[in-house]
Design a protein around this motif. Structure first.
Motif, PDB file in Angstrom:
ATOM      1  N   HIS A  75     -13.482   3.256  -5.972  1.00 15.29           N
ATOM      2  CA  HIS A  75     -12.768   2.338  -6.849  1.00 15.29           C
ATOM      3  C   HIS A  75     -12.486   2.939  -8.219  1.00 15.29           C
ATOM      4  O   HIS A  75     -11.602   2.453  -8.943  1.00 15.29           O
ATOM      5  N   ILE A  76     -13.229   3.980  -8.584  1.00 14.69           N
ATOM      6  CA  ILE A  76     -12.996   4.604  -9.890  1.00 14.69           C
ATOM      7  C   ILE A  76     -11.788   5.532  -9.823  1.00 14.69           C
ATOM      8  O   ILE A  76     -10.892   5.472 -10.678  1.00 14.69           O
ATOM      9  N   ALA A  77     -11.739   6.395  -8.805  1.00 14.98           N
ATOM     10  CA  ALA A  77     -10.633   7.347  -8.690  1.00 14.98           C
ATOM     11  C   ALA A  77      -9.422   6.755  -7.983  1.00 14.98           C
ATOM     12  O   ALA A  77      -8.337   7.334  -8.030  1.00 14.98           O
ATOM     13  N   GLN A  78      -9.601   5.607  -7.348  1.00 14.49           N
ATOM     14  CA  GLN A  78      -8.496   5.015  -6.588  1.00 14.49           C
ATOM     15  C   GLN A  78      -7.432   4.455  -7.525  1.00 14.49           C
ATOM     16  O   GLN A  78      -7.740   3.766  -8.500  1.00 14.49           O
ATOM     17  N   GLN A  79      -6.178   4.752  -7.196  1.00 16.84           N
ATOM     18  CA  GLN A  79      -5.058   4.229  -7.974  1.00 16.84           C
ATOM     19  C   GLN A  79      -4.658   2.860  -7.434  1.00 16.84           C
ATOM     20  O   GLN A  79      -4.480   2.692  -6.234  1.00 16.84           O
ATOM     21  N   VAL A  80      -4.509   1.897  -8.337  1.00 19.35           N
ATOM     22  CA  VAL A  80      -4.122   0.541  -7.958  1.00 19.35           C
ATOM     23  C   VAL A  80      -2.812   0.211  -8.661  1.00 19.35           C
ATOM     24  O   VAL A  80      -2.727   0.267  -9.895  1.00 19.35           O
ATOM     25  N   PHE A  81      -1.797  -0.120  -7.885  1.00 13.90           N
ATOM     26  CA  PHE A  81      -0.489  -0.460  -8.428  1.00 13.90           C
ATOM     27  C   PHE A  81      -0.240  -1.953  -8.217  1.00 13.90           C
ATOM     28  O   PHE A  81      -0.496  -2.479  -7.127  1.00 13.90           O
ATOM     29  N   THR A  82       0.251  -2.608  -9.264  1.00 11.75           N
ATOM     30  CA  THR A  82       0.599  -4.023  -9.178  1.00 11.75           C
ATOM     31  C   THR A  82       1.662  -4.326 -10.211  1.00 11.75           C
ATOM     32  O   THR A  82       1.780  -3.631 -11.227  1.00 11.75           O
ATOM     33  N   VAL A 175      -1.206   2.357   5.174  1.00  8.83           N
ATOM     34  CA  VAL A 175      -1.621   1.128   5.844  1.00  8.83           C
ATOM     35  C   VAL A 175      -0.885  -0.046   5.207  1.00  8.83           C
ATOM     36  O   VAL A 175      -0.940  -0.231   3.980  1.00  8.83           O
ATOM     37  N   TYR A 176      -0.204  -0.818   6.034  1.00  9.50           N
ATOM     38  CA  TYR A 176       0.505  -2.005   5.551  1.00  9.50           C
ATOM     39  C   TYR A 176      -0.154  -3.242   6.144  1.00  9.50           C
ATOM     40  O   TYR A 176      -0.249  -3.391   7.356  1.00  9.50           O
ATOM     41  N   LEU A 177      -0.617  -4.129   5.268  1.00 11.53           N
ATOM     42  CA  LEU A 177      -1.234  -5.385   5.686  1.00 11.53           C
ATOM     43  C   LEU A 177      -0.274  -6.517   5.346  1.00 11.53           C
ATOM     44  O   LEU A 177       0.085  -6.727   4.181  1.00 11.53           O
ATOM     45  N   ARG A 229      -4.241  -9.246  -2.818  1.00  2.02           N
ATOM     46  CA  ARG A 229      -2.885  -9.743  -2.991  1.00  2.02           C
ATOM     47  C   ARG A 229      -1.978  -9.074  -1.959  1.00  2.02           C
ATOM     48  O   ARG A 229      -2.102  -7.881  -1.695  1.00  2.02           O
ATOM     49  N   TYR A 230      -1.085  -9.862  -1.404  1.00  2.00           N
ATOM     50  CA  TYR A 230      -0.238  -9.374  -0.332  1.00  2.00           C
ATOM     51  C   TYR A 230       1.228  -9.583  -0.678  1.00  2.00           C
ATOM     52  O   TYR A 230       1.545 -10.495  -1.468  1.00  2.00           O
ATOM     53  N   PRO A 231       2.085  -8.727  -0.082  1.00  2.00           N
ATOM     54  CA  PRO A 231       1.828  -7.626   0.854  1.00  2.00           C
ATOM     55  C   PRO A 231       1.038  -6.492   0.203  1.00  2.00           C
ATOM     56  O   PRO A 231       1.143  -6.266  -0.997  1.00  2.00           O
ATOM     57  N   LEU A 232       0.267  -5.772   1.042  1.00  2.00           N
ATOM     58  CA  LEU A 232      -0.647  -4.737   0.549  1.00  2.00           C
ATOM     59  C   LEU A 232      -0.370  -3.425   1.265  1.00  2.00           C
ATOM     60  O   LEU A 232      -0.294  -3.380   2.493  1.00  2.00           O
ATOM     61  N   LEU A 233      -0.216  -2.380   0.487  1.00  2.00           N
ATOM     62  CA  LEU A 233      -0.068  -1.024   1.014  1.00  2.00           C
ATOM     63  C   LEU A 233      -1.234  -0.180   0.522  1.00  2.00           C
ATOM     64  O   LEU A 233      -1.522  -0.173  -0.684  1.00  2.00           O
ATOM     65  N   CYS A 234      -1.888   0.518   1.444  1.00  2.00           N
ATOM     66  CA  CYS A 234      -2.980   1.429   1.093  1.00  2.00           C
ATOM     67  C   CYS A 234      -2.631   2.826   1.603  1.00  2.00           C
ATOM     68  O   CYS A 234      -2.026   2.973   2.672  1.00  2.00           O
ATOM     69  N   VAL A 246      -7.116   6.393  -1.361  1.00  2.00           N
ATOM     70  CA  VAL A 246      -6.804   7.009  -2.660  1.00  2.00           C
ATOM     71  C   VAL A 246      -5.878   6.140  -3.499  1.00  2.00           C
ATOM     72  O   VAL A 246      -5.745   6.364  -4.710  1.00  2.00           O
ATOM     73  N   ALA A 247      -5.195   5.164  -2.869  1.00  2.00           N
ATOM     74  CA  ALA A 247      -4.277   4.323  -3.651  1.00  2.00           C
ATOM     75  C   ALA A 247      -4.072   2.997  -2.934  1.00  2.00           C
ATOM     76  O   ALA A 247      -4.230   2.897  -1.714  1.00  2.00           O
ATOM     77  N   ARG A 248      -3.717   1.984  -3.756  1.00  2.00           N
ATOM     78  CA  ARG A 248      -3.454   0.656  -3.215  1.00  2.00           C
ATOM     79  C   ARG A 248      -2.333   0.029  -4.029  1.00  2.00           C
ATOM     80  O   ARG A 248      -2.369   0.042  -5.263  1.00  2.00           O
ATOM     81  N   SER A 249      -1.319  -0.490  -3.336  1.00  2.00           N
ATOM     82  CA  SER A 249      -0.208  -1.169  -4.001  1.00  2.00           C
ATOM     83  C   SER A 249      -0.222  -2.624  -3.573  1.00  2.00           C
ATOM     84  O   SER A 249      -0.034  -2.936  -2.394  1.00  2.00           O
ATOM     85  N   GLU A 250      -0.433  -3.529  -4.531  1.00  2.00           N
ATOM     86  CA  GLU A 250      -0.580  -4.956  -4.228  1.00  2.00           C
ATOM     87  C   GLU A 250       0.658  -5.707  -4.690  1.00  2.00           C
ATOM     88  O   GLU A 250       1.173  -5.488  -5.784  1.00  2.00           O
ATOM     89  N   GLY A 251       1.126  -6.577  -3.820  1.00  2.00           N
ATOM     90  CA  GLY A 251       2.279  -7.387  -4.162  1.00  2.00           C
ATOM     91  C   GLY A 251       3.586  -6.666  -3.886  1.00  2.00           C
ATOM     92  O   GLY A 251       3.617  -5.503  -3.496  1.00  2.00           O
ATOM     93  N   ALA A 252       4.688  -7.387  -4.076  1.00  2.00           N
ATOM     94  CA  ALA A 252       6.007  -6.820  -3.825  1.00  2.00           C
ATOM     95  C   ALA A 252       6.419  -5.909  -4.972  1.00  2.00           C
ATOM     96  O   ALA A 252       5.928  -6.023  -6.099  1.00  2.00           O
ATOM     97  N   CYS A 253       7.340  -4.994  -4.653  1.00  2.00           N
ATOM     98  CA  CYS A 253       7.889  -4.103  -5.657  1.00  2.00           C
ATOM     99  C   CYS A 253       9.242  -3.620  -5.164  1.00  2.00           C
ATOM    100  O   CYS A 253       9.558  -3.720  -3.975  1.00  2.00           O
ATOM    101  N   ALA A 254      10.039  -3.087  -6.073  1.00  2.00           N
ATOM    102  CA  ALA A 254      11.371  -2.597  -5.724  1.00  2.00           C
ATOM    103  C   ALA A 254      11.259  -1.303  -4.934  1.00  2.00           C
ATOM    104  O   ALA A 254      10.253  -0.587  -5.019  1.00  2.00           O
ATOM    105  N   PRO A 255      12.284  -0.964  -4.135  1.00  2.00           N
ATOM    106  CA  PRO A 255      12.235   0.269  -3.337  1.00  2.00           C
ATOM    107  C   PRO A 255      11.986   1.511  -4.173  1.00  2.00           C
ATOM    108  O   PRO A 255      11.134   2.340  -3.818  1.00  2.00           O
TER     109      PRO A 255
END
Length: 436
Positions: A75-82, A175-177, A229-234, A246-255
């Motif tokens: 969780h320290i080195a992991q990148q989280v995008f929201t 991974v897409y949830l 938060r969903y949709p979730l990409l890891c 290594v990374a997690r993108s939470e919620g919607a975002c533009a292409p």
């Protein structure tokens, strides 16, 4: 490249296969091409077919393990995008508001986690029972394809198979949830995941696995990655010899925003995969070198053992020859002593040589060695007495026959007397060695 191939112990045939594989698959990284071919024992046809299967979303032949490799959540080195970007504190009032919101958020998160934990003991969530993980994945893929198309190529296997393939192939696993209840899901699927550039980038740079959190398989994966938060990409890849989120993108975002995020994650973590590939190549080179050394040592040991076996056989043959020679000499000596004793005994038992007279015959006997014997016999003496006399002489052979001079005839050993066999005075007899 020739120097590098020589350093890695590649033959010209293996180098040609790497170039063919690169040309047919479009994989630019030579180390990836080499790694794939090595894992397929340099079977070019099988390696190419395997890559085509993976591109079509089918599990590889290596994804047979039911258990997934352990996944580390740093969780320290992991990148989280929201998209929720908290504003920084402005002034005293803003600072106070920021602190209050932070405390309230932490308390809410803690209370929510505790309540969810307590409720998990009270109520039974059917999603906790994973009975058909592959069925959950395939059902989600079919449903998603019927509603949202186009999209990246989904990996048609379980999460465990996807992790094993990504680990073996040293590739990124995206991974897409999916959550139907999330308000941002439909917009994300229709715009972002269907964008041609996003599809091209995901299909090129990794494996894409997806599932709905409303299924047992998807819910289990969501619990393991800690999705809120969903949709979730890891993004999962090998880092320091372990599969790591290594990374997690939470919620919607533009292409374009998703592309930037993925490119950043890939760029920052590609050195870890390159290091893993280099480490794998080094281990394989070391293993081949050790195998060659072991083979050379085994051949040298076998040659030394064969030499020692031959030396031992030669020693045994020499020892046996010496024993046989000694035994033969002992037998010959024993035989010689027996013959001497027999001659002496024969000489002592001979009839007394008679004096000259009318019934006496003088015989001249010539031995095979040229020696001459002369003795008087009575006509009444037998041919056996004649043979005994010759045998008692030390120069006579052990086995012999006595013949007359002319006409030549054999004097047979027996009880016949000398007169009956036709011997006359002064006859010359010859002793012939039968074994000569």
């Amino acid at each position: 490249m020739d120097l590098e191939d020589n350093a890695l112990g590649l033959t010209q045939e293996q180098t040609d296969k790497i170039l063919q594989f690169q040309d047919l698959t479009g994989i630019e990284d030579m180390s990836i091409c080499r790694d794939v071919l090595q894992r397929h024992q340099w079977d070019l046809e099988v390696a190419i077919q395997e890559q085509l299967n993976i591109r079509e979303g089918r599990p590889s032949v290596f994804a047979t393990e039911a258990r997934a490799p352990p996944v580390v959540h740093d969780h320290i080195a992991q990148q989280v995008f929201t998209d929720e970007t908290p504003e920084g504190p402005i002034g005293v009032r803003g600072l106070l508001r920021y602190v209050v919101n932070l405390v309230v958020s932490m308390c809410y998160s803690t209370i929510s986690s505790v309540l969810n934990l307590l409720l998990s003991f009270v109520r039974n969530d059917e999603r906790r029972l994973v009975t058909d993980p592959l069925g959950d994945v395939m059902t989600f893929i079919n449903t998603y394809t019927s509603r949202y198309n186009p999209h990246p190529v989904f990996y048609q296997g379980t999460y465990a198979q996807a992790l094993n393939d990504a680990k073996n192939e040293l590739r990124f696993l995206i991974v897409y949830l999916h959550s139907e209840s999330a308000t941002e899901t439909q917009n994300f699927c229709r715009t972002t995941l269907s964008d041609p550039e996003v599809i091209q980038y995901i299909n090129t740079h990794g494996l894409f696995w997806g599932c709905s959190i409303d299924t047992s398989e998807g819910w289990r994966v969501a619990q393991s990655v800690g999705g809120r938060r969903y949709p979730l990409l890891c993004v999962v890849c090998v880092r320091e010899h372990r599969m790591t989120v290594v990374a997690r993108s939470e919620g919607a975002c533009a292409p374009q925003q998703l592309l930037v995020r993925l490119q950043r994650v890939v760029t920052e973590n590609e050195p870890h995969l390159a290091a893993a590939r280099a480490d794998r190549v080094e281990r394989e080179v070391t293993a081949r070198l050790r195998a060659a050394q072991d083979e050379a040592y085994a051949e040298s040991l076998a040659a030394d053992q064969e030499k020692e076996r031959r030396r031992a056989a030669d020693r045994a043959a020499r020892d046996q020859l010496q024993r046989d020679t000694l035994h033969r000499q002992l037998q010959e000596e024993q035989r010689r002593l027996q013959v001497i004793a027999a001659r002496e005994e024969m000489a002592s038992n001979l009839p007394v040589e008679p004096l000259p007279g009318a019934d006496v015959v003088v015989l001249l006997i010539r031995l095979p060695g040229g020696e001459r014997l002369t003795r008087r016999f009575l006509f009444s003496h037998t041919t056996q007495d004649l043979y005994d006399f010759v045998f008692s002489n030390s120069q006579a052979p052990e086995e012999f026959e006595i013949t007359t001079n002319f006409p030549k005839r054999i004097i047979t050993r027996g009880t016949s007397n000398l007169k009956d066999v036709g011997l006359k005075d002064r006859d010359v007899l010859f002793v012939n060695d039968i074994n000569a």
